[in-house]
Design an enzyme around this catalytic site. Structure first.
Site, PDB file in Angstrom:
ATOM      1  N   HIS A   1       5.843   5.700  -0.921  1.00  0.00           N
ATOM      2  CA  HIS A   1       6.677   4.769  -0.979  1.00  0.00           C
ATOM      3  C   HIS A   1       5.385   3.661  -0.500  1.00  0.00           C
ATOM      4  O   HIS A   1       4.306   3.798   0.074  1.00  0.00           O
ATOM      5  CB  HIS A   1       7.804   4.713  -0.323  1.00  0.00           C
ATOM      6  CG  HIS A   1       7.521   4.298   1.236  1.00  0.00           C
ATOM      7  ND1 HIS A   1       6.619   5.421   2.080  1.00  0.00           N
ATOM      8  CD2 HIS A   1       7.042   3.440   1.811  1.00  0.00           C
ATOM      9  CE1 HIS A   1       6.932   4.956   3.124  1.00  0.00           C
ATOM     10  NE2 HIS A   1       7.059   3.964   3.413  1.00  0.00           N
TER      11      HIS A   1
ATOM     12  N   HIS B   1       0.685  -1.481   0.188  1.00  0.00           N
ATOM     13  CA  HIS B   1      -0.087  -0.192  -0.044  1.00  0.00           C
ATOM     14  C   HIS B   1       0.951   1.181  -0.464  1.00  0.00           C
ATOM     15  O   HIS B   1       2.106   1.076   0.320  1.00  0.00           O
ATOM     16  CB  HIS B   1      -0.896   0.137   1.281  1.00  0.00           C
ATOM     17  CG  HIS B   1       0.497   0.264   2.897  1.00  0.00           C
ATOM     18  ND1 HIS B   1       0.158  -1.657   2.961  1.00  0.00           N
ATOM     19  CD2 HIS B   1       0.357   1.035   3.159  1.00  0.00           C
ATOM     20  CE1 HIS B   1       1.021  -0.983   4.606  1.00  0.00           C
ATOM     21  NE2 HIS B   1       0.647   0.760   4.375  1.00  0.00           N
TER      22      HIS B   1
END
Length: 173
Positions: free
Chosen positions: A121, A39
């Protein structure tokens, strides 16, 4: 309940993310995160009660309409904390601004939100045995379709994630 807001990668991105994860694992070891747990964290809220969770959900629902449509992933590397990641090589101004607006809305509702600078990220590996300097990878456009509310629980084999709710961005935004 420990919760955070995130964007989940579409299924068509998972094979490429798995390739990067495998290549990084060969170079640095560590523990691969299960693909369904990958995620892009937007805001981490930590432990919240039911009323705070509802206020947070209201903020996310309002913010989701203006979520940027995508993020270009074109770099992989690691941090000193032993995290192997993939993300953009350059800051994405639209996503940065969106995340700061969401964080501000959450704070105005009395919720504690991280103050550290946002670094978009996806964590691919944990507990790396060797550092990986940032390196370019073939670009992958990650569509940001919705803001998901995720509950996180600690387990012996790592964190467990459960998607509680989600709000889609406005079409054509």
């Amino acid at each position: 309940m420990r919760v955070f807001f995130a964007c989940l990668p579409p299924a068509d991105c998972l094979p490429r993310l798995a390739q990067w994860q495998d290549a990084m694992h060969v170079l640095a070891g560590g523990r691969k995160l299960p693909l369904p747990q990958l995620h892009l964290t937007l805001a981490f809220l930590g432990e919240v009660g039911p009323l705070a969770l509802q206020r947070a959900a209201d903020c996310a629902e309002q913010a989701a309409a203006s979520l940027p449509d995508s993020l270009l992933l074109d770099s992989c590397g690691s941090w000193d904390s032993g995290i192997g990641w993939c993300g953009p090589a350059r800051s994405d101004a639209a996503l940065q601004a969106w995340v700061y607006r969401l964080r501000r809305a959450l704070r105005l509702e009395g919720l504690a939100v991280e103050n550290r600078p946002y670094q978009p990220h996806l964590t691919l590996l944990r507990k790396l045995q060797q550092a990986l300097p940032p390196q370019p990878v073939p670009p992958l456009r990650l569509e940001l379709r919705e803001v998901a509310l995720i509950a996180s629980s600690r387990r012996a084999d790592g964190a467990g994630h459960l998607r509680l709710d989600g709000w889609r961005r406005a079409p054509g935004s």
